[in-house]
Motif scaffolding. Structure first.
Motif, PDB file in Angstrom:
ATOM      1  N   LEU A 109      45.569  28.548 -86.370  1.00  0.00           N
ATOM      2  CA  LEU A 109      45.403  27.703 -85.187  1.00  0.00           C
ATOM      3  C   LEU A 109      46.716  27.009 -84.828  1.00  0.00           C
ATOM      4  N   SER A 110      47.450  26.562 -85.837  1.00  0.00           N
ATOM      5  CA  SER A 110      48.739  25.922 -85.560  1.00  0.00           C
ATOM      6  C   SER A 110      49.697  26.905 -84.901  1.00  0.00           C
ATOM      7  N   LYS A 116      51.315  29.154 -77.732  1.00  0.00           N
ATOM      8  CA  LYS A 116      50.557  28.961 -76.480  1.00  0.00           C
ATOM      9  C   LYS A 116      49.585  30.113 -76.207  1.00  0.00           C
ATOM     10  N   LEU A 117      48.887  30.541 -77.257  1.00  0.00           N
ATOM     11  CA  LEU A 117      47.900  31.611 -77.115  1.00  0.00           C
ATOM     12  C   LEU A 117      46.546  31.024 -76.694  1.00  0.00           C
ATOM     13  N   PRO A 118      45.714  31.764 -75.968  1.00  0.00           N
ATOM     14  CA  PRO A 118      44.362  31.293 -75.623  1.00  0.00           C
ATOM     15  C   PRO A 118      43.564  31.037 -76.907  1.00  0.00           C
ATOM     16  N   ARG A 119      42.900  29.893 -76.971  1.00  0.00           N
ATOM     17  CA  ARG A 119      42.253  29.527 -78.230  1.00  0.00           C
ATOM     18  C   ARG A 119      41.071  28.595 -77.994  1.00  0.00           C
ATOM     19  N   LEU A 120      40.097  28.669 -78.885  1.00  0.00           N
ATOM     20  CA  LEU A 120      38.974  27.739 -78.900  1.00  0.00           C
ATOM     21  C   LEU A 120      38.540  27.573 -80.342  1.00  0.00           C
ATOM     22  N   ALA A 136      40.696  19.709 -81.711  1.00  0.00           N
ATOM     23  CA  ALA A 136      39.703  19.617 -80.635  1.00  0.00           C
ATOM     24  C   ALA A 136      40.326  19.419 -79.258  1.00  0.00           C
ATOM     25  N   THR A 137      41.406  18.683 -79.187  1.00  0.00           N
ATOM     26  CA  THR A 137      42.055  18.438 -77.894  1.00  0.00           C
ATOM     27  C   THR A 137      43.196  19.417 -77.621  1.00  0.00           C
ATOM     28  N   ARG A 138      43.363  20.393 -78.513  1.00  0.00           N
ATOM     29  CA  ARG A 138      44.449  21.369 -78.360  1.00  0.00           C
ATOM     30  C   ARG A 138      43.918  22.772 -78.106  1.00  0.00           C
ATOM     31  N   VAL A 139      42.651  22.852 -77.740  1.00  0.00           N
ATOM     32  CA  VAL A 139      42.023  24.146 -77.450  1.00  0.00           C
ATOM     33  C   VAL A 139      41.334  24.074 -76.094  1.00  0.00           C
ATOM     34  N   ALA A 140      41.018  25.229 -75.547  1.00  0.00           N
ATOM     35  CA  ALA A 140      40.360  25.269 -74.239  1.00  0.00           C
ATOM     36  C   ALA A 140      38.962  24.696 -74.290  1.00  0.00           C
ATOM     37  N   CYS A 141      38.288  24.853 -75.451  1.00  0.00           N
ATOM     38  CA  CYS A 141      36.893  24.428 -75.528  1.00  0.00           C
ATOM     39  C   CYS A 141      36.481  24.296 -76.980  1.00  0.00           C
ATOM     40  N   GLU A 153      37.900  11.823 -77.445  1.00  0.00           N
ATOM     41  CA  GLU A 153      38.204  11.732 -76.022  1.00  0.00           C
ATOM     42  C   GLU A 153      39.213  12.812 -75.626  1.00  0.00           C
ATOM     43  N   GLY A 154      38.918  13.483 -74.524  1.00  0.00           N
ATOM     44  CA  GLY A 154      39.803  14.530 -74.041  1.00  0.00           C
ATOM     45  C   GLY A 154      39.404  15.929 -74.470  1.00  0.00           C
ATOM     46  N   ALA A 155      38.440  16.039 -75.385  1.00  0.00           N
ATOM     47  CA  ALA A 155      37.971  17.359 -75.826  1.00  0.00           C
ATOM     48  C   ALA A 155      36.819  17.820 -74.938  1.00  0.00           C
ATOM     49  N   GLN A 156      36.816  19.084 -74.604  1.00  0.00           N
ATOM     50  CA  GLN A 156      35.746  19.653 -73.787  1.00  0.00           C
ATOM     51  C   GLN A 156      34.777  20.410 -74.689  1.00  0.00           C
TER      52      GLN A 156
END
Length: 364
Positions: A109-110, A116-120, A136-141, A153-156
């Protein structure tokens, strides 16, 4: 056209690895390549993954174990794992990276963040694990197995449920034989942590049951290796037929044949119970971070599919009374079985597949 590549980062326990395995199976069936990034501890759970899964073993570590020297080596080992994961990803670029928690998922994940790869990430429990909190705040979802899940806060977050392996789906909704005047199977699962108290209490609770129940019992009990001999001896002393093993590789079959399941409330166990549909007595692991096992159990308890006994209240008398209440009441047990099937998300794997596919398409 190149074959799309999914990299799954997971490890540590079956709770992380089983839903990762479910996603691997589904994506391979859709023509994707799948790589699994884990460490030596997580590699113990890879036997059930499809053979075409490419296993990348990376260096990782946790501050939660070992003495001062081991703790001093955590950061260098993780850094080495991140560099190794980044090198692999540059050579064989994943279309999507999905983390399932556990410290072995940190390197991949790091590296995905750095490149800058797509990640969740997928969180199995109602409370984010420590590693998933970091990302949690460093991924798309954040794909959530339990809803609601407390997010920073800030996590989707999006509720998808907890994916289960194909071996569990094959037993989905298996016919339930309610307890009666014939052999009755009880499955006891302590998980990879906190199994000792079940080994201390369950054999004596079974022995305390009325004779017309006890003589029909057939118990399959997962116990820590160091507890197997004493647990086996305790059942034998009471004349109760029991298989006691450190790990059952055929849990889906055993669960589908059980009249009752006694278990910790790990996310994967809860998901399996809702797909197969079995009455349960749940004893959440009191030391679980954020008491997340109690949050996991809430849905089954509120649906009338399970009885919850807090660890602090667990003793021989309380457990025996609840076992007797279920095993002596076929109608109540049948109701619990049906309620369990209505409390889960059997399409969780499909929902997670849709998220992965959407993320890949969005990023070209």
């Amino acid at each position: 056209m190149t074959t799309p590549l999914l990299l799954i980062a997971a490890g540590g326990t079956g709770g992380h690895m089983f839903p990762a395995q479910a996603l691997a199976e589904a994506m391979l069936n859709r023509g994707w390549r799948v790589q699994l990034s884990t460490d030596a501890r997580g590699a113990r759970y890879t036997g059930g993954f499809p053979h075409s899964t490419e296993i990348n073993q990376v260096s990782s570590a946790t501050f939660a174990r070992g003495g001062l020297v081991a703790k001093a080596m955590v950061a260098p080992r993780i850094a080495l794992g991140v560099l190794d994961a980044a090198r692999r990803m540059r050579r064989d670029r994943p279309d999507v990276v999905v983390g399932f928690g556990g410290y072995p998922s940190i390197p991949a994940l790091s590296a995905a963040v750095l490149l800058k790869l797509p990640r969740l990430i997928h969180e199995q429990n109602g409370v984010l694990g420590r590693v998933n909190q970091l990302f949690a705040t460093r991924v798309a979802c954040v794909a959530c197995g339990v809803w609601p899940t407390r997010l920073p806060e800030g996590a989707q977050g999006l509720h998808v449920g907890n994916p289960v392996r194909s071996a569990v789906l094959d037993r989905a909704g298996a016919s339930y034989i309610p307890p009666g005047d014939y052999p009755m199977s009880v499955l006891v699962m302590g998980g990879s942590q906190g199994a000792r108290i079940l080994s201390d209490v369950v054999p004596d609770a079974a022995a305390a049951l009325p004779d017309d129940i006890r003589r029909h019992l057939r118990i399959a009990h997962q116990a820590r290796p160091e507890d197997i001999d004493r647990v086996t001896a305790r059942y034998a002393a009471q004349g109760i037929k029991a298989e006691v093993e450190p790990f059952f590789h055929d849990v889906p079959r055993r669960m589908s044949e059980a009249q009752l399941v006694i278990s910790r409330a790990g996310a994967s166990s809860i998901a399996d119970l809702t797909v197969i549909g079995r009455p349960a007595i749940l004893i959440p692991y009191a030391a679980a971070a954020g008491d997340h096992q109690t949050a996991n159990a809430r849905g089954l308890v509120e649906a009338g599919a399970a009885i919850l006994i807090p660890e602090r209240a667990l003793d021989v008398a309380s457990l025996s009374a609840q076992m007797s209440a279920i095993l002596s009441n076929p109608q109540a047990a049948q109701h619990m079985s049906r309620a369990a099937m209505g409390a889960g998300a059997p399409d969780a794997t499909e929902r997670l597949v849709a998220l992965v596919t959407e993320l890949a398409n969005r990023n070209g």
